[in-house]
Design an enzyme around this catalytic site. Sequence first.
Site, PDB file in Angstrom:
ATOM      1  N   ASN A  13       0.882  -1.172   0.000  1.00 59.97           N
ATOM      2  CA  ASN A  13       0.000   0.000   0.000  1.00 59.97           C
ATOM      3  C   ASN A  13       0.914   1.214   0.000  1.00 59.97           C
ATOM      4  O   ASN A  13       1.485   1.558   1.032  1.00 59.97           O
ATOM      5  CB  ASN A  13      -0.900  -0.013   1.244  1.00 59.97           C
ATOM      6  CG  ASN A  13      -1.706   1.272   1.377  1.00 59.97           C
ATOM      7  OD1 ASN A  13      -1.804   2.053   0.425  1.00 59.97           O
ATOM      8  ND2 ASN A  13      -2.278   1.501   2.559  1.00 59.97           N
ATOM      9  N   TRP A  14       1.038   1.813  -1.175  1.00 58.59           N
ATOM     10  CA  TRP A  14       1.991   2.924  -1.290  1.00 58.59           C
ATOM     11  C   TRP A  14       1.441   4.232  -0.748  1.00 58.59           C
ATOM     12  O   TRP A  14       2.163   5.219  -0.630  1.00 58.59           O
ATOM     13  CB  TRP A  14       2.398   3.090  -2.764  1.00 58.59           C
ATOM     14  CG  TRP A  14       3.526   2.175  -3.166  1.00 58.59           C
ATOM     15  CD1 TRP A  14       4.102   1.185  -2.403  1.00 58.59           C
ATOM     16  CD2 TRP A  14       4.232   2.174  -4.423  1.00 58.59           C
ATOM     17  NE1 TRP A  14       5.112   0.577  -3.106  1.00 58.59           N
ATOM     18  CE2 TRP A  14       5.215   1.156  -4.341  1.00 58.59           C
ATOM     19  CE3 TRP A  14       4.122   2.923  -5.577  1.00 58.59           C
ATOM     20  CZ2 TRP A  14       6.087   0.878  -5.403  1.00 58.59           C
ATOM     21  CZ3 TRP A  14       4.988   2.647  -6.642  1.00 58.59           C
ATOM     22  CH2 TRP A  14       5.970   1.642  -6.548  1.00 58.59           C
ATOM     23  N   LYS A  15       0.154   4.304  -0.462  1.00 58.75           N
ATOM     24  CA  LYS A  15      -0.452   5.540   0.053  1.00 58.75           C
ATOM     25  C   LYS A  15      -0.131   6.693  -0.914  1.00 58.75           C
ATOM     26  O   LYS A  15      -0.098   6.472  -2.115  1.00 58.75           O
ATOM     27  CB  LYS A  15       0.033   5.807   1.476  1.00 58.75           C
ATOM     28  CG  LYS A  15      -0.094   4.544   2.349  1.00 58.75           C
ATOM     29  CD  LYS A  15       0.148   4.761   3.795  1.00 58.75           C
ATOM     30  CE  LYS A  15      -0.024   3.423   4.530  1.00 58.75           C
ATOM     31  NZ  LYS A  15       0.053   3.545   5.970  1.00 58.75           N
ATOM     32  N   HIS A  99      -9.433   1.656   4.301  1.00 60.44           N
ATOM     33  CA  HIS A  99      -8.187   1.783   5.072  1.00 60.44           C
ATOM     34  C   HIS A  99      -8.426   2.752   6.230  1.00 60.44           C
ATOM     35  O   HIS A  99      -9.181   3.724   6.092  1.00 60.44           O
ATOM     36  CB  HIS A  99      -7.059   2.287   4.168  1.00 60.44           C
ATOM     37  CG  HIS A  99      -5.722   2.237   4.835  1.00 60.44           C
ATOM     38  ND1 HIS A  99      -5.301   3.224   5.686  1.00 60.44           N
ATOM     39  CD2 HIS A  99      -4.748   1.302   4.808  1.00 60.44           C
ATOM     40  CE1 HIS A  99      -4.094   2.894   6.157  1.00 60.44           C
ATOM     41  NE2 HIS A  99      -3.736   1.735   5.637  1.00 60.44           N
ATOM     42  N   GLU A 101      -6.795   5.125   7.306  1.00 62.60           N
ATOM     43  CA  GLU A 101      -6.541   6.538   6.967  1.00 62.60           C
ATOM     44  C   GLU A 101      -7.735   7.131   6.216  1.00 62.60           C
ATOM     45  O   GLU A 101      -8.056   8.313   6.385  1.00 62.60           O
ATOM     46  CB  GLU A 101      -5.244   6.653   6.145  1.00 62.60           C
ATOM     47  CG  GLU A 101      -4.017   6.428   7.023  1.00 62.60           C
ATOM     48  CD  GLU A 101      -2.831   5.807   6.318  1.00 62.60           C
ATOM     49  OE1 GLU A 101      -2.767   5.840   5.074  1.00 62.60           O
ATOM     50  OE2 GLU A 101      -1.948   5.265   7.026  1.00 62.60           O
ATOM     51  N   GLU A 171      -5.707  -4.643  10.328  1.00 63.32           N
ATOM     52  CA  GLU A 171      -4.673  -3.640  10.557  1.00 63.32           C
ATOM     53  C   GLU A 171      -4.966  -2.870  11.847  1.00 63.32           C
ATOM     54  O   GLU A 171      -5.720  -1.897  11.825  1.00 63.32           O
ATOM     55  CB  GLU A 171      -4.630  -2.646   9.399  1.00 63.32           C
ATOM     56  CG  GLU A 171      -4.283  -3.272   8.065  1.00 63.32           C
ATOM     57  CD  GLU A 171      -3.636  -2.262   7.122  1.00 63.32           C
ATOM     58  OE1 GLU A 171      -2.543  -2.546   6.649  1.00 63.32           O
ATOM     59  OE2 GLU A 171      -4.214  -1.192   6.912  1.00 63.32           O
ATOM     60  N   GLY A 177       2.350   2.306  10.562  1.00 68.90           N
ATOM     61  CA  GLY A 177       3.356   3.353  10.395  1.00 68.90           C
ATOM     62  C   GLY A 177       4.038   3.753  11.689  1.00 68.90           C
ATOM     63  O   GLY A 177       4.732   4.771  11.745  1.00 68.90           O
ATOM     64  N   SER A 217       3.145  -2.120  10.153  1.00 68.14           N
ATOM     65  CA  SER A 217       4.588  -2.236  10.387  1.00 68.14           C
ATOM     66  C   SER A 217       5.132  -3.632  10.111  1.00 68.14           C
ATOM     67  O   SER A 217       6.067  -4.078  10.782  1.00 68.14           O
ATOM     68  CB  SER A 217       4.947  -1.781  11.809  1.00 68.14           C
ATOM     69  OG  SER A 217       4.573  -0.423  11.989  1.00 68.14           O
ATOM     70  N   GLY A 238       2.872  -1.125   4.154  1.00 65.00           N
ATOM     71  CA  GLY A 238       3.050   0.270   3.776  1.00 65.00           C
ATOM     72  C   GLY A 238       4.518   0.590   3.567  1.00 65.00           C
ATOM     73  O   GLY A 238       5.077   0.384   2.489  1.00 65.00           O
ATOM     74  N   GLY A 239       5.168   1.064   4.605  1.00 65.68           N
ATOM     75  CA  GLY A 239       6.547   1.552   4.532  1.00 65.68           C
ATOM     76  C   GLY A 239       7.509   0.607   3.823  1.00 65.68           C
ATOM     77  O   GLY A 239       8.259   1.027   2.925  1.00 65.68           O
TER      78      GLY A 239
HETATM   79  P1  PGA Z   1       2.761   0.271   7.481  1.00 64.27           P
HETATM   80  O1  PGA Z   1       1.352   0.534   6.755  1.00 64.27           O
HETATM   81  O2  PGA Z   1       3.257  -1.063   6.967  1.00 64.27           O
HETATM   82  O3  PGA Z   1       3.636   1.406   7.048  1.00 64.27           O
HETATM   83  O4  PGA Z   1       2.498   0.238   8.931  1.00 64.27           O
HETATM   84  C1  PGA Z   1       0.430  -0.496   6.590  1.00 64.27           C
HETATM   85  C2  PGA Z   1      -0.857   0.050   6.025  1.00 64.27           C
HETATM   86  O5  PGA Z   1      -1.247   1.171   6.384  1.00 64.27           O
HETATM   87  O6  PGA Z   1      -1.521  -0.624   5.210  1.00 64.27           O
END
Ligand code: PGA
Length: 260
Positions: A13-15, A99, A101, A171, A177, A217, A238-239
């Site tokens: 998930n590159w956001k 998600h 966010e 999640e 994050g 994470s 994500g990251g």
């Molecule tokens: P993260 O993000 O791996 O950076 O914690 C995961 C996500 O939000 O899907």
Amino acid sequence: MDMRYRKTIIAGNWKMNKTASETVAFAADIRPLLPKERRCEAVICLPALNIAAAQKAFKGSRIAVGAETLHEAASGAFTGEIAAGMLKDIGVKYVIIGHSERRQYYGETDLSVNKKLRAALGAGLTPIVCVGESLAQRELGVEKELLAYQVMCAISGLSAAEMKRTVIAYEPIWAIGTGKTATAAQAGEICAHIRACIRRKYDARTARAVSILYGGSMNVGNAAELLAMPDIDGGLIGGAALKPADFAKLIELGSQVDHA
Ligand code: PGA
């Protein structure tokens, strides 16, 4: 255990990260690092603007390109939004829905998640539906009730066949994050709980066909332990998905998942 009934999926998930040029550079960098033998699905969900460039750049790499959200309506006066049919038309397979966010910053609710999920399934997309508790909710000890509620709202009205085409991503918001991962035991327990909720609503055959991912994470250091849990069928990352070497390694670890 019964992994052959469902897919292992390593999803990035590159956001709101990477331009189209940076996307093309990532694709070139990751190609030589990808494992030759692959037994899991790999997908990167990225900003809609860059999907076309990504599809071209990842062609032949067996990394699918997905979207990060969609609108629930088929078309209409919704400035700035993108419909499921538009994604399908350009060959997109996966789409993230709900998600945390999106829920936190753009007012998405359990109800809108249900509408978006139905729109995605109706268009023939594979939805990755995100659910998860906040730190405060975990501290109150209500995470299982909350997760059951979120999942039941999301999948309300789905046929068993539609349920089987739906991917769920657990999640925990406190792990996204933050570098703070749920332990494999915590994540495994919740993913098993989610599968049990699906089993109660449908049946064992349906429940064992649903891929349930962990997100929050996940990285090359902790993925093996998380993916070893029998009810964790992959990751939403994500990251670590922004770095070619890390994402390639995660695909390799996903390939090794063997719960048999
Ligand atoms: P993260 O993000 O791996 O950076 O914690 C995961 C996500 O939000 O899907």
